[in-house]
Design an enzyme around this catalytic site. Structure first.
Site, mmCIF file in Angstrom:
data_model
loop_
_atom_site.group_PDB
_atom_site.id
_atom_site.type_symbol
_atom_site.label_atom_id
_atom_site.label_comp_id
_atom_site.label_asym_id
_atom_site.label_seq_id
_atom_site.Cartn_x
_atom_site.Cartn_y
_atom_site.Cartn_z
ATOM 1 N N GLY A 200 0.809 -1.236 0.000
ATOM 2 C CA GLY A 200 0.000 0.000 0.000
ATOM 3 C C GLY A 200 0.830 1.268 0.000
ATOM 4 O O GLY A 200 0.339 2.332 0.363
ATOM 5 N N LYS A 218 5.527 16.827 -3.527
ATOM 6 C CA LYS A 218 5.802 17.128 -2.120
ATOM 7 C C LYS A 218 6.799 18.280 -2.016
ATOM 8 O O LYS A 218 6.666 19.165 -1.168
ATOM 9 C CB LYS A 218 6.334 15.876 -1.414
HETATM 10 N N1 HSE Z 1 3.280 6.781 -2.952
HETATM 11 C C1 HSE Z 1 3.699 7.616 -1.878
HETATM 12 C C2 HSE Z 1 5.075 7.196 -1.447
HETATM 13 C C3 HSE Z 1 2.727 7.507 -0.763
HETATM 14 O O1 HSE Z 1 5.491 6.089 -1.802
HETATM 15 O O2 HSE Z 1 5.767 7.955 -0.786
HETATM 16 C C4 HSE Z 1 2.943 8.519 0.331
HETATM 17 O O3 HSE Z 1 2.827 9.827 -0.142
#
Ligand code: HSE
Length: 420
Positions: A200, A218
């Site tokens: 997940g 981000k």
């Molecule tokens: N897909 C993102 C990661 C989930 O792997 O960091 C968290 O933002």
């Protein structure tokens, strides 16, 4: 479901929560019940201190089997968005454009919003900032940046007056998980990606992780809170881990390095530089030991100097914990003030800086070596060639080989810092 009373704090200012609302349970309307939604549900259930209650969960797929009684679910957005009982909208869906519609409608309807959708926030930062101001409602998104690491609120509050010069690190859990498995356990890239998906951590479209887009979203959010700079993601360079070959891993291992996907931002006078790129890290680096789904954020300030935050950067519970913390912050009327925008009047994103890179290629005809300022090391063999050298970043971005799958680029450690 929680059913805990919420009391009015003594320093409460009238705002988006009327007195009526604050004297009863904080009512939550959730969009999405995937990894993060379920993670949040679990975190809420286990937390004793939080004074909130889930009213409705809006889901897309009515046929999917759910772990909660069906009375909590709805397929109608209006059951949350137009419901006067809902105080806080939690936007935890995947689709960024649908998410923006939900979030902007909720803000216009005077509801506080918490989201973990980094693409949506990064793509619409300017509009979201304006909507918060216009409707005097808060939008919080700690869970959108490095999951459990409380970086946004720290940039806003703790570092509100420190003169920050850099924020950088590992901002994506899936790619860090893949690189850890590939380096330490000799796992193949597709196998490691499959594990990251099964656990997940990965996005529904995992190329967003692998190609560095997720880390870039981000980074864009962090630029707003660290430097007060609102930058559209399309103006920030991202180079992912998809071209890393066995040869690159062999070279890194021989030199005693690991490869990490890093997001970097630095402020130099009125310039901000920002990029996402794989980087060699040595054992001396704090990022060397940041493994699996963990993220690491390094903050540099004029007075606080060098500080490092490490924590789980992906997964339902770590992201749920950040969303929970945002819900809790809303109970004492917290909102982002985007304080750094007041210090940022002349700041601009710049591509005019030099960096040290490793460039691996198979076909020498593809590479025009004259774009390098200096070549420090060159390796030629039948199959693989590489150059380690210094190059202007705008020339690197403009090179005809930058998007070739036959080429890979890795930043050297301190490859930006040495020239910034
Ligand atoms: N897909 C993102 C990661 C989930 O792997 O960091 C968290 O933002």
């Amino acid at each position: 479901m929680q059913d805990i009373l919420i009391s009015k704090p003594s320093n409460f200012h009238e705002g988006f929560f009327s007195q009526k609302v604050m004297s009863k349970n904080l009512k939550l309307g959730i969009f999405g019940f995937g990894v993060v939604g379920q993670g949040l549900y679990h975190v809420l259930k286990e937390t004793k201190g939080i004074k909130a209650e889930i009213l409705k969960i809006c889901i897309k797929n009515p046929d999917k089997k759910r772990s909660l009684p069906m009375e909590f679910f709805t397929h109608e957005q209006k059951d949350i968005l137009d419901n006067p009982e809902v105080d806080v909208v939690l936007e935890l869906i995947d689709d960024p454009e649908a998410a923006f519609e939900i979030v902007s409608t909720a803000l216009k309807n005077g509801k506080a919003v918490v989201t973990a959708n980094k693409k949506m926030v990064a793509d619409h930062m300017t509009e979201l900032y304006a909507l918060q101001k216009e409707h005097n409602v808060p939008l919080l998104y700690e869970g959108a940046c490095c999951a459990s690491i409380p970086i946004i609120r720290n940039l806003e509050e703790y570092y509100d007056n420190d003169l920050l010069s850099a924020v950088e690190g590992i901002f994506n859990g899936s790619t860090n998980y893949i690189l850890t498995k590939v380096f330490s356990e000799n796992m193949s890239f597709p196998e490691a990606l499959k594990e990251a998906q099964d656990l997940g951590y990965a996005e529904t479209n995992p190329s967003l992780d692998v190609e560095g887009y997720d880390a870039k979203y981000k980074l864009c959010i962090i630029l707003a809170h660290a430097f007060g700079l609102f930058v559209s993601p399309e103006n920030v360079f991202n180079y992912g881990i998809q071209n890393i070959s066995d040869f690159d891993i062999k070279i890194a291992t021989e030199k005693g390095y690991k490869i990490k996907l890093v997001a970097k931002s630095r402020k130099i006078d009125d310039k901000v530089i920002a990029l996402v790129i794989p980087q060699f890290v040595t054992e001396e680096s704090e990022l060397y030991k940041v493994e699996r789904e963990f993220n690491g954020v390094i903050v540099e300030g004029a007075f606080s100097e060098h500080q490092v935050f490490i924590g789980k950067g992906a997964g339902g519970f770590p992201t749920g914990s950040a969303v929970l913390s945002d819900i809790s912050a809303l109970t004492y009327h917290y909102k982002y003030e985007y304080k750094k925008t007041r210090q940022a009047s002349n700041l601009q994103l710049s591509d005019d800086f030099d960096i040290d890179i490793y460039l691996r290629f198979n076909n020498p005809k593809l590479i025009d070596k004259s774009v390098f300022n200096v070549i420090l090391e060159e390796y030629k063999a039948l199959e693989n060639h590489y150059i380690i050298g210094n190059i202007n970043f705008s020339k690197l971005k403009g090179s005809k080989w930058i998007s070739s799958p036959e080429v890979n680029i890795i930043l050297l450690e301190n490859g930006v810092e040495n020239h910034a």
